[in-house]
Design a protein around this motif. Sequence first.
Motif, short mmCIF file in Angstrom:
data_model
loop_
_atom_site.label_atom_id
_atom_site.label_comp_id
_atom_site.label_asym_id
_atom_site.label_seq_id
_atom_site.Cartn_x
_atom_site.Cartn_y
_atom_site.Cartn_z
N GLU A 170 0.38 -0.76 1.93
CA GLU A 170 1.40 -0.74 0.78
C GLU A 170 2.71 -1.50 0.61
OE1 GLU A 170 2.03 3.41 -0.38
OE2 GLU A 170 0.22 3.83 -0.49
N LEU A 171 2.87 -2.55 -0.01
CA LEU A 171 4.13 -3.36 0.20
C LEU A 171 5.24 -3.07 -0.82
CD1 LEU A 171 5.51 -6.11 0.85
CD2 LEU A 171 3.89 -7.23 -0.97
N MET A 172 6.19 -2.71 -0.13
CA MET A 172 7.33 -2.27 -1.15
C MET A 172 8.37 -3.42 -1.09
SD MET A 172 9.00 -0.21 -3.18
CE MET A 172 8.16 1.34 -2.95
N ILE B 4 11.73 -5.56 2.80
CA ILE B 4 10.35 -5.84 2.59
C ILE B 4 9.70 -4.87 3.58
CG2 ILE B 4 8.17 -7.24 2.83
CD1 ILE B 4 10.26 -8.25 0.63
N THR B 5 8.87 -3.95 3.27
CA THR B 5 8.29 -2.81 3.88
C THR B 5 6.78 -2.97 3.77
OG1 THR B 5 10.30 -1.47 4.02
CG2 THR B 5 8.11 -0.33 4.79
N VAL B 6 6.00 -2.84 4.78
CA VAL B 6 4.46 -2.80 4.45
C VAL B 6 4.20 -1.62 5.29
CG1 VAL B 6 2.31 -3.82 5.00
CG2 VAL B 6 4.32 -5.18 4.36
N TYR C 233 5.78 -1.79 8.91
CA TYR C 233 5.97 -2.67 9.31
C TYR C 233 7.30 -3.47 8.51
CZ TYR C 233 1.50 -2.14 11.54
OH TYR C 233 0.46 -1.95 12.20
N GLU C 234 8.12 -3.99 9.35
CA GLU C 234 9.37 -4.89 8.65
C GLU C 234 9.53 -6.26 9.18
OE1 GLU C 234 12.94 -2.43 8.47
OE2 GLU C 234 11.85 -0.90 6.91
N GLY C 235 10.33 -6.92 8.70
CA GLY C 235 10.73 -8.27 9.36
C GLY C 235 9.41 -9.19 9.67
N GLU D 268 3.52 -11.07 8.88
CA GLU D 268 2.21 -11.21 9.54
C GLU D 268 1.25 -10.34 8.86
OE1 GLU D 268 -0.63 -12.45 12.68
OE2 GLU D 268 0.98 -13.23 11.37
N VAL D 269 1.43 -9.18 8.56
CA VAL D 269 0.40 -8.41 7.77
C VAL D 269 0.08 -8.94 6.55
CG1 VAL D 269 -0.01 -6.06 6.70
CG2 VAL D 269 0.88 -6.18 9.00
N ILE D 270 1.10 -9.48 5.74
CA ILE D 270 0.71 -9.96 4.61
C ILE D 270 -0.06 -11.48 4.78
CG2 ILE D 270 2.02 -11.24 2.43
CD1 ILE D 270 1.95 -7.88 2.31
N ARG D 271 0.14 -12.23 5.48
CA ARG D 271 -0.56 -13.33 5.99
C ARG D 271 -1.91 -12.86 6.41
NH1 ARG D 271 -2.61 -16.06 9.86
NH2 ARG D 271 -2.38 -14.87 11.47
#
Length: 495
Positions: free
Chosen positions: A288-290, A233-235, A331-333, A338-341
């Motif tokens: 961007e969420l990959m 997961i990468t943001v 951002y990862e992990g 946290e960014v997605i939240r």
Amino acid sequence: MRRIFRDVAVAGRVSFARSAAFAVVWCTLMAAQTMAAPTLPNTVPLSQMLRELSAQPGFTEKLLAAINGGEKAGAVLTPKLFDLLRSLILGKDWSGLDRFPGWTIGRVNGTVDLGTRIFGEKLKPATRALAQWVTLGPYTLEAAETEDLDKPSNRGELKAEITDLGAEVSRGDGPDPKLAPLHAESQRLAEVLNRLSLNRLDDAQSFRATFGGRTAHTPEELIDALSANGYRITVSDVRYFANFGHFHYKGQDVMMPFFLDSQLMVPADHWWQRRRHLLVPVAHAEYELMVEGPRLHADVTFYFGIDGRAEFRTNDLLNQPWVMGRHAHEYEGAQAREVIRLLGGFTAAYARLHLANPQIPFGGYYTLGVCQDAVSAIELKMTGKTTLFPNTAQTEFFSDAKDAEVNALMAAIPKDRDGVAPAPERVFGSLPTADFSTITVPGLREDVQRSYAAHQRGELARSPGVWQWVLEGLAFIASIILSLWGYRRYQKMQD
């Protein structure tokens, strides 16, 4: 005494001569800068396209109608801005068109506020159904549903919308060859993330997503489920030049940026060069969420757009190369989670804002912020600073206690509604490249490079305030009066 008068008179004549010479040189330089061809192949500025097509009867009006009624450009052009664009095109002011509108963000905000007061009822959408502002696909708030992400998506292939306007002009971008094949999974994932976000609404029935034996009720729990099954997961916090036209002419991309006055001054290389304001194209910022794994591979983006939607979206259309693209942060992990939240919280908060404020036209764009505001707020939370410009949200609207975290984040970021010049770090940080030599917008590369170098030396100046302009104007008038007076005195003494 005669020598003093003579020196004053001579100085006056020299001053006038220098002013005339400066005017010629300045106009020549500005014309050369404006007319400089883009260094990017297969790309033309909007002014070139319109210069060639303005003689065709009716085409200008057709193009203006497409801009005014388009999903993207129409919402961003207030009546006053649209009138300015129209006057530039009809008046064949090509240099003005290449730096449209060239206003400060405070002045742009003023046209939005005026439009809200005068045209609010006319410009606002006819309905305020939540589905208009958040893409939910087949899901509803009224039903308790479960989506099994272990099963393949049934969303189908990407269908790019391209409109033929005639005269070899089209509007709309084709599919990105790398991302378009992911469309079916990306579309479903975006809709699932939106629906999970809206579980926060009071009247929403419970929605769940399952994957790999885990169940998610929130966007961040879905990230947990994907991560637990070995998915990467990468943001990314990504910046581009905003493209307000998406036009193509004779198979070429058409540059149509929207310039803002940064209120910073471009340093002059020579004494005879007048310093000018640094105009920069408006940036577009998004997350961007990959998602990468053995079965589910998707690319989803989040931003608050000029269509009024603050939501997760697909990200599979091809960008025109001149808009560039820079990953300011990745951002990862736990940080990606946290960014997605936080993005889930923004999705719910904007949904509530739309339902509570039907009086705001333009889909709330400008008044509730632009694409930068949410990204700025999360960047500040994640890194301790924000490097985006402009932020336009009127924070008095962010007052619902259910969205306290979002409200606090929005209140903490710098505001660009009071006329104060933005910090240079925000102006340069908004640009879609850290290597300014690669900028292809004509005339911009040199201005940015020169201004950034002055900033690093601590010599970058802001545009003068009103009183400074008044004082400089009075000093200029006084110098002219003194020169004329000295010249007349000298002539009388000669007589």
